[in-house]
Motif scaffolding. Structure first.
Motif, PDB file in Angstrom:
ATOM      1  N   SER A   1     -15.501  30.386  17.344  1.00 49.76           N
ATOM      2  CA  SER A   1     -15.444  31.826  18.250  1.00 49.76           C
ATOM      3  C   SER A   1     -16.385  31.621  19.396  1.00 49.76           C
ATOM      4  CB  SER A   1     -15.374  32.887  17.650  1.00 49.76           C
ATOM      5  OG  SER A   1     -16.879  33.080  17.054  1.00 49.76           O
TER       6      SER A   1
ATOM      7  N   GLN B   1     -18.714  39.070  16.500  1.00 53.09           N
ATOM      8  CA  GLN B   1     -18.025  37.793  16.042  1.00 53.09           C
ATOM      9  C   GLN B   1     -17.533  37.590  14.649  1.00 53.09           C
ATOM     10  OE1 GLN B   1     -17.831  34.716  18.356  1.00 53.09           O
ATOM     11  NE2 GLN B   1     -18.170  36.665  19.783  1.00 53.09           N
TER      12      GLN B   1
ATOM     13  N   ARG C   1     -17.814  34.270  22.974  1.00 52.35           N
ATOM     14  CA  ARG C   1     -17.616  35.477  23.570  1.00 52.35           C
ATOM     15  C   ARG C   1     -16.970  35.215  25.018  1.00 52.35           C
ATOM     16  NH1 ARG C   1     -21.243  39.276  21.633  1.00 52.35           N
ATOM     17  NH2 ARG C   1     -22.351  38.382  20.133  1.00 52.35           N
TER      18      ARG C   1
ATOM     19  N   LYS D   1     -13.801  38.483  22.687  1.00 51.31           N
ATOM     20  CA  LYS D   1     -14.102  37.231  21.802  1.00 51.31           C
ATOM     21  C   LYS D   1     -12.861  36.420  22.100  1.00 51.31           C
ATOM     22  CE  LYS D   1     -13.838  38.681  17.376  1.00 51.31           C
ATOM     23  NZ  LYS D   1     -13.706  40.446  17.749  1.00 51.31           N
TER      24      LYS D   1
END
Length: 105
Positions: free
Chosen positions: A72, A44, A74, A79
């Motif tokens: 952000s 990330q 997943r 991602k």
């Protein structure tokens, strides 16, 4: 328009430099502009404070300063990093990009 181009460029550049596999870009226009960039990497992104002498490390700071929101998440295969920009309504002034850039130093 310039702000949107700058922020899209930052997210795509980060995906190319730090992501993995295929990269995809999606722009959604409604009451705001949402940009999403997917890549296959699992790491990330994180904002960091760049030193004055650093050549990089300011991209996510720019995204944070110039967008209404960013983040952000997943996905099953990597991602997605996204930002949202308010659309100008003609009455309210937008974020002054020059002032935002200068605030980084």
């Amino acid at each position: 328009m310039d702000t949107a181009e700058l922020l899209v460029s930052e997210l795509v550049t980060n995906a190319l430099r730090y992501g993995e596999g295929e990269i995809r870009l999606r722009l959604l226009l409604d009451r705001t502009l949402v940009c999403e960039v997917w890549d296959g990497g699992l790491v990330q992104p994180r904002r960091r404070r760049a030193r004055d002498t650093d050549e990089g490390g300011r991209g996510l700071q720019l995204v944070g300063l110039l967008s209404a929101a960013w983040g952000s998440r997943r996905t099953p295969h990597g991602k997605t990093v996204w930002f949202e920009l308010a659309l100008p309504d003609g009455d309210s002034p937008g974020v002054d990009a020059v002032e935002a850039l200068l605030s980084l130093y």
